[in-house]
Design an enzyme around this catalytic site. Sequence first.
Site, short mmCIF file in Angstrom:
data_model
loop_
_atom_site.label_atom_id
_atom_site.label_comp_id
_atom_site.label_asym_id
_atom_site.label_seq_id
_atom_site.Cartn_x
_atom_site.Cartn_y
_atom_site.Cartn_z
N CYS A 1 0.86 -1.18 0.00
CA CYS A 1 0.00 0.00 0.00
C CYS A 1 0.89 1.23 0.00
O CYS A 1 1.88 1.28 0.75
CB CYS A 1 -0.88 0.00 1.25
SG CYS A 1 -1.91 1.46 1.42
N HIS B 1 -8.95 -3.50 -2.28
CA HIS B 1 -8.00 -2.68 -1.52
C HIS B 1 -8.45 -1.22 -1.49
O HIS B 1 -8.48 -0.59 -0.42
CB HIS B 1 -6.61 -2.84 -2.15
CG HIS B 1 -5.52 -2.08 -1.48
ND1 HIS B 1 -4.44 -2.70 -0.88
CD2 HIS B 1 -5.31 -0.74 -1.34
CE1 HIS B 1 -3.63 -1.78 -0.37
NE2 HIS B 1 -4.14 -0.58 -0.64
N GLU B 2 -8.81 -0.67 -2.65
CA GLU B 2 -9.17 0.76 -2.71
C GLU B 2 -10.50 1.02 -2.02
O GLU B 2 -10.68 2.03 -1.34
CB GLU B 2 -9.19 1.24 -4.17
CG GLU B 2 -7.85 1.13 -4.89
CD GLU B 2 -6.66 1.68 -4.13
OE1 GLU B 2 -6.82 2.67 -3.38
OE2 GLU B 2 -5.56 1.10 -4.25
N HIS C 1 -10.04 1.24 1.67
CA HIS C 1 -9.53 2.54 2.12
C HIS C 1 -10.67 3.50 2.46
O HIS C 1 -10.59 4.27 3.41
CB HIS C 1 -8.70 3.20 1.01
CG HIS C 1 -7.24 2.88 1.06
ND1 HIS C 1 -6.44 3.18 2.13
CD2 HIS C 1 -6.42 2.29 0.14
CE1 HIS C 1 -5.19 2.79 1.88
NE2 HIS C 1 -5.15 2.25 0.68
ZN ZN Z 1 -3.52 1.34 -0.16
#
Ligand code: ZN
Length: 218
Positions: free
Chosen positions: A131, A173-174, A177
């Site tokens: 990341c 993953h995004e 966030h």
């Molecule tokens: Zn990330």
Amino acid sequence: MSTDRPVPDARDVVVRRQVEDLLAGPLPLPIVQAGHPVLRRRAEVYTGQLGERLLARLVEAMRVTMHAAPGVGLAAPQVGLPLAIAVVEDQWPVDDEAAAARERRPVPFRVLLNPVYEPVGDERVAFYEGCLSVHGWQAVTTRWRSIRLRAQDETGAAVDEVLTGWPARIAQHETDHLAGRLYVDVAEMRSLSSPEESARWIAPSPVEAARQLGFDLP
Ligand code: ZN
């Protein structure tokens, strides 16, 4: 989204000013690192707070920043903004063996507003992941192999599609966030590899890392 709203509320004014201040600085934008509270808050639903032109400028700055990092995805909280906006793009050449193992295929540049996902099937896959906000570190992270991704694009048009393999991992993953989650929340901590040691584990499969570092794979 499509148009400026006629009567922005006070919170919208604050976030617009925050974006304008950020864009007045140099590119690439600074990427905030783990430990910054913005990475741990749920991002605000994007309802057109920035208006069309300011959103386009922000998206372009995020694209430049993602390329410069380099990375394959960037969420607005990573540049300090509490808004549910992410960009993704994966055009990196990878060797055939690594690409095949990870089901990695090119992802054209795209904007995701308010993304959400749910698993499709129950298959999970584990690979090293990193990341830009946990700079240089990597850890084996188990993700859904396939997901249904729903979002809006930068024009407000609905996105509703099934993704598999590496594109599904990037989207998970995004999207995480924007809910205040980092991959290290779910990664196998025994696999955690520092910037100095990460090169050991460039093989597409984490089987050898699991054996030598002592963790189980799904
Ligand atoms: Zn990330």
